[in-house]
Design an enzyme around this catalytic site. Structure first.
Site, PDB file in Angstrom:
ATOM      1  N   GLU A  31      21.795 -30.781 -54.791  1.00  0.00           N
ATOM      2  CA  GLU A  31      22.232 -29.959 -55.917  1.00  0.00           C
ATOM      3  C   GLU A  31      22.490 -30.816 -57.153  1.00  0.00           C
ATOM      4  O   GLU A  31      22.148 -30.440 -58.276  1.00  0.00           O
ATOM      5  CB  GLU A  31      23.489 -29.168 -55.550  1.00  0.00           C
ATOM      6  CG  GLU A  31      23.944 -28.247 -56.676  1.00  0.00           C
ATOM      7  CD  GLU A  31      25.242 -27.523 -56.390  1.00  0.00           C
ATOM      8  OE1 GLU A  31      25.976 -27.234 -57.362  1.00  0.00           O
ATOM      9  OE2 GLU A  31      25.530 -27.244 -55.206  1.00  0.00           O
ATOM     10  N   SER A  76      26.341 -22.423 -44.826  1.00  0.00           N
ATOM     11  CA  SER A  76      24.954 -22.409 -44.357  1.00  0.00           C
ATOM     12  C   SER A  76      24.856 -22.306 -42.838  1.00  0.00           C
ATOM     13  O   SER A  76      23.776 -22.498 -42.268  1.00  0.00           O
ATOM     14  CB  SER A  76      24.213 -23.654 -44.860  1.00  0.00           C
ATOM     15  OG  SER A  76      24.954 -24.827 -44.606  1.00  0.00           O
ATOM     16  N   THR A 130      28.669 -26.985 -57.049  1.00  0.00           N
ATOM     17  CA  THR A 130      29.281 -25.721 -56.620  1.00  0.00           C
ATOM     18  C   THR A 130      30.014 -25.811 -55.285  1.00  0.00           C
ATOM     19  O   THR A 130      30.734 -24.872 -54.918  1.00  0.00           O
ATOM     20  CB  THR A 130      28.220 -24.607 -56.507  1.00  0.00           C
ATOM     21  OG1 THR A 130      27.284 -24.960 -55.476  1.00  0.00           O
ATOM     22  CG2 THR A 130      27.498 -24.392 -57.825  1.00  0.00           C
ATOM     23  N   SER A 176      25.895 -31.033 -45.038  1.00  0.00           N
ATOM     24  CA  SER A 176      26.339 -29.846 -45.769  1.00  0.00           C
ATOM     25  C   SER A 176      27.640 -30.174 -46.497  1.00  0.00           C
ATOM     26  O   SER A 176      28.681 -30.359 -45.870  1.00  0.00           O
ATOM     27  CB  SER A 176      26.561 -28.670 -44.806  1.00  0.00           C
ATOM     28  OG  SER A 176      27.302 -27.647 -45.421  1.00  0.00           O
TER      29      SER A 176
END
Length: 319
Positions: A136, A278, A175, A233
């Protein structure tokens, strides 16, 4: 070999609510599945569509092929960009090759990209709070020319940062960060640079914020916290950290039930279970079943907030 606890021992499993899939992840997976249904396999996906091996392997069985770069994709293929977002150079390269592509970037990540572009157009220097190397962050920094965005990872970075012009400064964030860590960094930036422009609405997404709030709510009631998610993650790793800071003496990340360290749970009577944004609910059920094989289980749900967010699919898949 570690002996599993005796099954007659009772244990309370507290399930966080909300947990698991967020709207952006759900949308990204739907995009791959709908593309496979509409165009037939194979469909190529640049980078893991979301950071979860169970999800990736399930999509591979359906005909998705995951690659890291576009040069691994044939000229006549269809390609999907992951939920984390990509630098502008990636769709440009796809267009140069005439590749058909679908962008599964989470709309909340796209919002950050738009903010970055707006600040840049106004002549502001941009600070991005995030983790170096995360897809990201790579995608967000890649929206603008090299050098336009400065990455800040820690409070120390914020204290050391020297802008070109403190009166023309703005910050954006990844985020999936820790809400508390980010607030500490923002506090330093705002103390040092009172004129720094903040996002109109916080960049840390609703799902990250809600899942961390749920862990904080559960932590005083349990002795251990299991976070179901992947080590790559970001939002899952932050949940482990949040649980540790909230006082859980055992806080562990597990990808599957087979990862549970039963020895670490010996003597514990209450365990919190949550899942990163996720991680699919089937993995939560798998972990609960594993506990039932070892303990007399009592389930309790700890509701914190109800989520009802959804995002539309790309137009190309709607026709």
């Amino acid at each position: 070999m570690v002996q599993a606890p005796v099954k007659t021992q009772e244990i309370t499993l507290m399930l966080a609510s909300p947990r698991g899939f967020c709207a952006g992840v759900d949308r990204a997976i739907q995009i791959v599945e709908q593309a496979l249904s509409k165009y037939g396999p194979p469909v190529y996906v640049r980078h893991e569509i979301v950071h979860n091996r169970y999800v990736v392997e399930d999509l591979e069985r359906k005909g998705a092929i995951f690659v890291e770069e576009l040069d691994e994709i044939p000229d006549d293929a269809k390609v999907i960009f992951s939920a984390h977002g990509v630098p502008k150079s990636v769709p440009e390269a796809a267009e140069d090759r005439g590749l058909f592509y679908l962008d599964a970037t989470c709309p909340l990540v796209s919002k950050v990209h738009v903010e970055a572009g707006r600040h840049f157009a106004q002549g502001s220097e941009i600070v991005l709070i995030g983790h170096a190397g995360h897809p990201e962050v790579v995608g967000t920094m890649g929206q603008l020319p090299e050098g336009a965005v400065t990455l800040i990872e820690t409070v120390a970075d914020a204290e050391a940062f020297e802008p070109r012009d403190p009166a023309k400064l703005a910050f954006i964030t990844q985020t999936t960060l820790s809400v508390d860590d980010t607030a500490a960094i923002v506090a330093v930036l705002q103390r040092r640079f009172p004129e720094i422009a903040a996002p109109h609405k916080e960049d840390i997404c609703y799902a990250t914020t809600n899942r961390q709030a749920a862990v904080k709510s559960m932590a005083p009631k349990v002795e251990a916290m299991l976070v179901i998610g992947a080590p790559n993650s970001s939002n899952s790793m932050r949940l482990v950290e949040v649980a540790e800071r909230a006082g859980c003496r055992v806080s562990m990340l597990v990808q599957r039930a087979s990862d549970i360290d039963w020895q670490a749970l010996q003597g514990i009577s209450a365990v919190g279970i949550t899942a990163g944004a996720s991680a699919p609910e089937v993995l939560v059920e798998e972990v609960i079943d594993a506990f039932r094989a070892h303990y007399d289980v009592r389930l309790e749900t700890v509701p914190v907030v109800q989520e009802n967010v959804s995002f539309k699919l790309p137009r190309a898949l709607m026709s």
